[in-house]
Design a protein around this motif. Structure first.
Motif, short mmCIF file in Angstrom:
data_model
loop_
_atom_site.label_atom_id
_atom_site.label_comp_id
_atom_site.label_asym_id
_atom_site.label_seq_id
_atom_site.Cartn_x
_atom_site.Cartn_y
_atom_site.Cartn_z
N TYR A 179 -9.36 8.41 2.88
CA TYR A 179 -9.02 9.86 2.46
C TYR A 179 -9.81 10.57 4.80
CZ TYR A 179 -9.19 9.39 -1.95
OH TYR A 179 -9.11 9.06 -3.62
N GLY A 193 -4.93 -0.82 -5.64
CA GLY A 193 -5.44 0.03 -6.32
C GLY A 193 -7.03 -0.07 -5.86
N ILE A 242 -6.64 9.56 -4.93
CA ILE A 242 -5.39 9.25 -5.08
C ILE A 242 -5.93 7.71 -6.07
CG2 ILE A 242 -6.52 7.64 -2.88
CD1 ILE A 242 -2.69 7.29 -2.27
N SER A 243 -4.12 7.88 -6.69
CA SER A 243 -4.54 6.27 -7.33
C SER A 243 -3.12 6.16 -8.08
CB SER A 243 -5.08 7.16 -8.93
OG SER A 243 -4.50 8.20 -9.42
N ARG A 244 -3.03 4.80 -8.66
CA ARG A 244 -2.17 4.46 -8.97
C ARG A 244 -2.07 3.71 -10.21
NH1 ARG A 244 -1.16 0.73 -3.99
NH2 ARG A 244 1.55 -0.01 -4.97
N SER A 292 -8.87 -0.46 -2.74
CA SER A 292 -10.01 0.47 -1.43
C SER A 292 -8.85 1.98 -1.49
CB SER A 292 -9.10 -0.45 -0.26
OG SER A 292 -9.74 0.11 0.74
N THR A 293 -9.44 2.63 -1.17
CA THR A 293 -9.11 4.02 -0.18
C THR A 293 -9.71 4.41 0.68
OG1 THR A 293 -10.01 5.12 -2.68
CG2 THR A 293 -8.55 4.90 -2.72
N ALA A 328 0.70 -1.10 -0.08
CA ALA A 328 0.01 -0.15 0.14
C ALA A 328 0.88 1.24 -0.18
CB ALA A 328 -0.17 -0.30 1.13
N VAL A 341 2.30 6.30 -8.20
CA VAL A 341 1.40 6.62 -6.83
C VAL A 341 1.00 8.18 -7.78
CG1 VAL A 341 2.08 7.55 -5.01
CG2 VAL A 341 -0.55 6.26 -5.55
N HIS A 368 -4.92 7.22 1.59
CA HIS A 368 -4.26 6.25 1.39
C HIS A 368 -4.68 5.17 0.43
CE1 HIS A 368 -4.84 1.59 2.47
NE2 HIS A 368 -4.45 1.02 2.38
N ILE A 369 -3.53 4.37 -0.76
CA ILE A 369 -4.27 3.30 -1.65
C ILE A 369 -3.97 1.64 -1.22
CG2 ILE A 369 -2.29 3.92 -3.08
CD1 ILE A 369 -5.12 3.42 -5.50
N SER A 370 -4.40 1.14 -1.10
CA SER A 370 -4.01 -0.71 -1.40
C SER A 370 -3.22 -0.96 -1.80
CB SER A 370 -5.28 -1.22 -0.98
OG SER A 370 -6.03 -0.89 -2.61
#
Length: 123
Positions: A60, A55, A70-72, A57-58, A33, A79, A50-52
């Motif tokens: 804020y 991607g 947030i993205s990756r 699970s996020t 993560a 990220v 946060h992002i798992s």
């Protein structure tokens, strides 16, 4: 050893947008993560998002929910943090962090940190 390098910070007016990027070295990026934190002058470092690893699970901070995303991209080992409707209170140094063990909203849980990128929002 994993290295994280942030980019995309700058000066923007209230209501504007910025997109931060965090590029990671190493082959294991897709296995852990990632998080974004920020620190304003004279204040403690605070959780932003946060992002798992996948991607899927996020989460804020309440202060940015609905404005930041947030993205990756695991293929690019990167990220992102899209920041919209920026406010002067969003001003600070933004850090990306990787591989949390434990509470993902706690800075002490993260093993890897970038050097930070400055975001300044003018009134």
């Amino acid at each position: 050893q994993v290295q994280l390098v942030e980019s995309g910070g700058g000066l923007v007016q209230t209501g504007g947008s910025l997109r931060l990027s965090c590029a990671a070295s190493g082959r294991t990026f897709s296995s852990y993560a990632m998080g974004w934190f920020r620190q304003a002058p004279g204040k403690d470092r605070e959780f932003v998002a946060h992002i798992s690893w996948s991607g899927g699970s996020t989460s804020y901070a309440d202060s940015v929910k609905g404005r930041f995303a947030i993205s990756r991209d695991n293929a690019k080992n990167t990220v992102y943090l899209q920041m919209n409707s920026l406010k002067p209170d969003d001003t600070g140094v933004y850090y990306c962090a990787g591989k949390p063990t434990g509470g993902v909203r706690t800075s002490a849980a993260y093993a890897y940190w970038g050097q930070g990128t400055q975001v300044t929002v003018s009134a």
